[in-house]
Write an enzyme that holds these catalytic residues in place. Structure first.
Site, PDB file in Angstrom:
ATOM      1  CB  SER A   1       7.263  72.080  32.112  1.00  0.00           C
ATOM      2  OG  SER A   1       8.540  72.621  32.305  1.00  0.00           O
TER       3      SER A   1
HETATM    4  N1  SAH Z   1      12.420  70.126  34.653  1.00  0.00           N
HETATM    5  C1  SAH Z   1      11.729  70.658  35.808  1.00  0.00           C
HETATM    6  C2  SAH Z   1      11.194  72.056  35.569  1.00  0.00           C
HETATM    7  C3  SAH Z   1      12.145  72.971  36.033  1.00  0.00           C
HETATM    8  S1  SAH Z   1      11.881  74.693  36.082  1.00  0.00           S
HETATM    9  C4  SAH Z   1      10.629  69.743  36.281  1.00  0.00           C
HETATM   10  O1  SAH Z   1      10.345  68.743  35.615  1.00  0.00           O
HETATM   11  O2  SAH Z   1      10.058  70.012  37.340  1.00  0.00           O
HETATM   12  C5  SAH Z   1      13.534  75.138  35.696  1.00  0.00           C
HETATM   13  C6  SAH Z   1      14.573  74.724  36.712  1.00  0.00           C
HETATM   14  O3  SAH Z   1      15.856  75.088  36.179  1.00  0.00           O
HETATM   15  C7  SAH Z   1      14.448  75.441  38.054  1.00  0.00           C
HETATM   16  O4  SAH Z   1      14.403  74.498  39.073  1.00  0.00           O
HETATM   17  C8  SAH Z   1      15.720  76.288  38.127  1.00  0.00           C
HETATM   18  O5  SAH Z   1      16.228  76.440  39.425  1.00  0.00           O
HETATM   19  C9  SAH Z   1      16.669  75.480  37.243  1.00  0.00           C
HETATM   20  N2  SAH Z   1      17.797  76.230  36.699  1.00  0.00           N
HETATM   21  C10 SAH Z   1      17.807  77.507  36.208  1.00  0.00           C
HETATM   22  N3  SAH Z   1      19.029  77.816  35.768  1.00  0.00           N
HETATM   23  C11 SAH Z   1      19.819  76.729  35.985  1.00  0.00           C
HETATM   24  C12 SAH Z   1      21.202  76.450  35.744  1.00  0.00           C
HETATM   25  N4  SAH Z   1      22.026  77.348  35.229  1.00  0.00           N
HETATM   26  N5  SAH Z   1      21.664  75.214  36.073  1.00  0.00           N
HETATM   27  C13 SAH Z   1      20.846  74.274  36.623  1.00  0.00           C
HETATM   28  N6  SAH Z   1      19.555  74.504  36.883  1.00  0.00           N
HETATM   29  C14 SAH Z   1      19.036  75.702  36.571  1.00  0.00           C
END
Ligand code: SAH
Length: 231
Positions: free
Chosen positions: A82
């Site tokens: 993000s």
């Molecule tokens: N917090 C992260 C940004 C992540 S983008 C950072 O600091 O880099 C969102 C993430 O959520 C992705 O990696 C995606 O694979 C994950 N995601 C999506 N749905 C999910 C779920 N149901 N359970 C766990 N992770 C999930």
């Protein structure tokens, strides 16, 4: 002669490393001032943590020079780290305290988990994509974030063994707030979660739990990658 030459090489190498680190430190301080404080975030623990965490170590090698830009960046598998402002906004929204146990859904690069880890005592983070789970858990371990525990699973169900949590941060956009996450929130706890349709009309929602009472408040329009199901 040979020794002198080697000594000079070591000095040049050490200086280059130092100059690089210093450059990132300056970039990081500018990021916090211009992108975060300037836009009104003044939660001190959040600002301190964002100044400390080396964001350039959480982005792919070809994007290191853009690590401190005012943007989200791709981290592979269609996912993103993000924008710094959004990470700060979500962190500040839960008003993190040193004694907190926090759950994050969507480890991604591990950056948000690292920021939380600088402030609170325990971070639990769940990632659904196995490759991202593998790389982020290794990265967090290598960087010494000892109070972060990672799991490869569907975060919809939360992490019952470690519940209840003082706060929950969800970093993928869900169509509705997963009921298990509300259940696993402590009485008095806060959750911040993007809710809305994939790629359309999403809002960061602040959820507060007071006894049986659940209140929700839309804080900010956002654009997150979709919350996946399964695994
Ligand atoms: N917090 C992260 C940004 C992540 S983008 C950072 O600091 O880099 C969102 C993430 O959520 C992705 O990696 C995606 O694979 C994950 N995601 C999506 N749905 C999910 C779920 N149901 N359970 C766990 N992770 C999930």
């Amino acid at each position: 002669m040979n020794y002198i030459f080697r000594f000079i090489l070591v000095i040049i190498f050490a200086y280059t490393c130092f100059a690089q680190n210093d450059k990132y430190k300056n970039d990081r301080e500018a990021m916090v001032k211009q992108q975060i404080e300037y836009r009104g975030i003044n939660n001190q623990p959040t600002l301190k943590a964002m100044t400390a965490v080396p964001r350039h170590k959480f982005v792919p090698p070809n994007l290191v020079n853009r690590a401190y830009d005012d943007d989200p960046l791709p981290i592979g598998y269609g996912q993103t780290i993000s924008q710094p402002y959004i990470v700060a906004y979500m962190t500040a929204a839960i008003d993190p305290k040193p004694e907190y146990k926090v759950l994050e859904i969507g480890t991604g690069s591990g950056y948000q988990a690292a920021v939380l880890s600088e402030i609170v005592s325990e971070v639990y983070t769940i990632e659904i994509i196995t490759e991202l789970y593998n790389s982020s858990s290794k990265r967090l371990r290598d960087l010494g974030y000892k109070n972060v525990t990672c799991k490869n699973a569907d975060g919809y169900y939360g992490w019952k063994e470690h519940a209840p949590f003082d706060a929950i941060i969800v970093t993928a956009a869900a169509e509705y707030i997963p009921p298990p996450l509300i259940e696993q929130l402590k009485d008095g706890g806060k959750m911040i979660i993007p809710v809305g349709s994939p790629f359309l009309n999403q809002n960061l929602i602040l959820v507060e739990k007071k006894g049986e009472d659940i209140t929700t408040k839309a804080l900010l329009p956002v654009l997150f990658v979709p919350f996946k199901r399964g695994n």
